[in-house]
Design a protein around this motif. Sequence first.
Motif, short mmCIF file in Angstrom:
data_model
loop_
_atom_site.label_atom_id
_atom_site.label_comp_id
_atom_site.label_asym_id
_atom_site.label_seq_id
_atom_site.Cartn_x
_atom_site.Cartn_y
_atom_site.Cartn_z
N GLY A 65 -18.91 92.14 92.53
CA GLY A 65 -19.43 92.40 92.26
C GLY A 65 -19.13 92.53 90.20
N ILE A 66 -18.57 91.68 89.96
CA ILE A 66 -17.99 91.71 88.38
C ILE A 66 -19.11 91.12 87.29
N ASP A 67 -19.95 92.42 86.93
CA ASP A 67 -20.35 91.71 85.29
C ASP A 67 -20.03 91.36 84.01
N LEU A 68 -20.28 90.11 84.12
CA LEU A 68 -18.62 89.41 82.94
C LEU A 68 -20.01 89.65 81.81
N ALA A 69 -21.22 89.43 81.87
CA ALA A 69 -22.13 89.39 80.48
C ALA A 69 -22.27 90.52 80.40
N THR A 105 0.46 87.20 77.53
CA THR A 105 0.11 88.44 77.88
C THR A 105 -0.73 87.33 79.06
N PHE A 106 -0.77 87.62 80.23
CA PHE A 106 -1.17 86.90 81.67
C PHE A 106 -1.59 87.89 82.53
N PHE A 107 -2.70 87.05 83.59
CA PHE A 107 -2.96 87.54 84.57
C PHE A 107 -3.32 86.62 86.14
N ARG A 155 -13.22 93.51 81.61
CA ARG A 155 -14.45 93.27 82.52
C ARG A 155 -12.95 93.43 83.61
N VAL A 156 -12.16 92.48 84.13
CA VAL A 156 -12.16 91.96 85.05
C VAL A 156 -10.99 92.68 85.67
#
Length: 319
Positions: A21-25, A207-209, A59-60
Amino acid sequence: MIGRYLYWSDRAVRRIAEDNGIDLAGRGRWTVGLNWQVFQASRAGSERLTRNRLDEARRVEKALRAAVVEDLVAPPPAAFIKGTGKVSFARFIQWYAKGPAALLHVQTRNATGRRVDICLFGGMDNVDGFGPWDDFEGGWTSSAAPAIEELLRTRGRENTWFHDDEEYRSVEALKIALHQGSTGPDAEHEGRAETRAFTVGHNGDCTFFAQVYTDVVLDPGRWRFQDDDPLAGADRIIVGRPLWVRTAHPEATVRYPDLRNGPGWTRWWWLRRWLPRRNPRPRALVPSPSRGAGDLPPAQPAVRRRRRGTRAFISGDPS
């Protein structure tokens, strides 16, 4: 912040955003209209003219912060990890899966000084800054590649190759990251990853994720590696897929073709994009510290790829 994404998996980022439910925009724009009959206000869409990956990444991270591990001190398993350090890029040689695969390796130490090896498998088309001409064929490839392919395909939920032995499978993944493409003793490649086939480059300030599939701490009484083996000293191994790798210093990127063939290799990069792929042996390798450039052996015919078992011993029995 001025930087560059060396790796970005758009499909993985969007899938995680949809599942959580993450809104990327972000928020849309409000527009106001007025005519003689009625006052109108409407919310415009969130479509942007320019993609803001940096904002999407933030956001993520914010939405998943409770599941993200950074210090790597907490006991396994982690769900997502974030860190900084040197990220090495190579091509992963698969047996069954289609499409070019990328292998990213990070070796770091946690706050307590324990060594942590992170092996991330993704798509080569998500890599930016390296091309299909940046590696060469030949050398050792792993017979455990199908087990790693299964790990990636099932996201770590199935292990039919090693009888649910996550330690063994994790060691095999790390062995691919450290040995794939080797053509001789480990000493010949130590500190010189560009001499191994399938390697393309590294950046020392990233930086990594990543999303974690398996996360194990090795039993020190079970594994005995040779002293000159890069696996010696391995303590915790994390296997997963990268979501993104970002560097604030693009100039810190080291492309291995430049080390193998000289800086002039990059002058015709635009032409090599359209030429048929070639995989020559390196024209000139950086000489090892034990011998001078004049002592290099004469060129040999291309070596056929060979497969070998693990160099480790389990409970005293060769594997």
